[in-house]
Scaffold this active site. Structure first.
Site: not given
Length: 275
Positions: A81, A182, A189, A221, A250
Site C-alpha cells: 500500500i 522515496c 528515508d 522500503h 513519515r
C-alpha cells in the site's frame, strides 16, 4: 491505477474526514521483484510491520477517540500500500462515528486485506495501553564504526565480499546508516537494518559499503529490503538469512519490513530511538 506515479505522492490533496476505503492505493509487488529476479516461489517469508500513530475517530455520541495501531502485512501478499494513501485513508476516520474500537479494527482489517489481497493483522492500542509500549535498538554487532572509504552511493551488490573460514559463522550485524529515497518524490528515508545469518563470514567492511550504496537509490522500503536480501543471498550464499529494517516515520506511519528464509521467531516490534 497501480503505477506509483499515479498515487497521491507528491500531489496536493484535500483531506477527506469521512470513512473512504477507496483512498487506499495498492501497488503490485511483482514489478519490482522482477527487477531483482524474483519470479515463481519466493526465496523468503516475511512481514511488513506498519505502526500508525495518528488514528482518531468519533464514538457513537460524537466524542473523539484516539489510538495507535500495528498492521502486519504478509510479504506473500500481491500488493503493498502506498504510504501517503494509507495516511489519507486513516485520516478519513476523523469524523466517522463508530460504535466501539472493535468496529474500527474490523473495518481496518477488511479494507487492508482487500487492498493487499492477503490477510492483514490489526492491533489497536488505546491510551491506557500506551504506558506499556517500549523501545529498544536492534540487537547485534554494529558495524558503523568501521573506518572505511566510501565512493559508491547507488546499489552495487558486487561490493559484497566474504571472508574465508573453516566453519560457518552464526552472527547478527547491525547498521544505522541505511538511507534510500522515496521512489516518486525523492524524499529521504532513514533506517536501521539488521542482518542475521549463518554461513561463510560476510566481510563487514564490504557489507557496510554495500548498505551505504543505497544512499541515492529511489525505492520503497519493502523493495529495498528485498533487494538487500536477494543480493546477500546470491553473492554470499548464507545457509540461513534474515533481513530486518526499522524505518523512521513519515506522516504518522513507519514501515518495518522483515524477510527471512528459515523458521525463525517473528521480529519484535520495538521502536528504536529514531522512531
Amino acid at each position: 491505477m497501480s503505477d506509483p506515479q499515479q498515487s497521491p505522492l507528491g500531489k496536493a490533496v484535500s483531506y477527506i474526514t469521512e470513512y473512504d476505503p477507496a483512498l487506499l492505493f495498492p501497488i503490485p509487488r511483482q514489478g519490482k521483484r522482477d527487477e531483482i529476479g524474483l519470479t515463481g516461489t519466493l526465496p523468503f517469508m516475511g512481514v511488513d510491520i506498519w505502526n500508525g500513530y495518528e488514528l482518531s475517530w468519533l464514538n457513537a455520541r460524537g466524542k473523539p477517540q484516539v489510538a495507535t495501531a500495528v498492521f502486519q502485512v504478509p510479504a506473500q501478499s500481491a500488493n503493498i500500500i502506498e504510504s501517503k494513501s494509507f495516511k489519507l485513508y486513516l485520516n478519513s476516520f476523523n469524523q466517522t462515528r463508530l460504535d466501539n474500537v472493535e468496529a474500527l479494527a474490523t473495518l481496518l482489517r477488511d479494507d487492508l486485506s482487500q487492498a493487499v489481497q492477503a490477510p492483514v493483522q490489526v492491533e489497536l492500542f488505546e491510551p491506557e495501553r500506551w504506558a506499556g509500549l517500549k523501545f529498544a535498538e536492534l540487537d547485534g554487532y554494529n558495524i558503523d564504526n568501521l573506518d572505511i572509504e566510501v565512493e559508491t552511493y547507488s546499489p552495487q551488490p558486487g561490493l559484497l565480499k566474504c571472508d574465508e573460514a573453516d566453519a560457518p559463522v552464526d552472527e547478527v550485524l547491525v547498521s544505522n546508516l541505511l538511507k534510500s529515497n522515496c521512489l516518486v518524490t525523492g524524499q529521504p528515508d532513514w533506517a536501521s537494518v539488521q542482518i542475521r545469518y549463518i554461513g561463510q563470514p560476510i566481510n563487514r567492511e564490504s557489507l557496510l559499503r554495500y548498505l551505504i550504496s543505497f544512499r541515492n537509490h529511489n525505492e520503497f522500503h519493502e523493495q529495498c529490503v528485498e533487494r538487500i536480501f536477494t543480493d546477500i543471498q546470491r553473492d554470499c550464499k548464507p545457509i540461513k538469512l534474515a533481513v530486518y529494517a526499522r524505518y523512521t516515520r513519515r506522516g504518522g506511519l513507519d514501515i518495518n519490513p522483515y524477510r527471512c528464509n528459515f523458521n525463525a521467531p517473528a521480529p519484535t516490534n520495538l521502536r528504536t530511538a529514531r522512531q
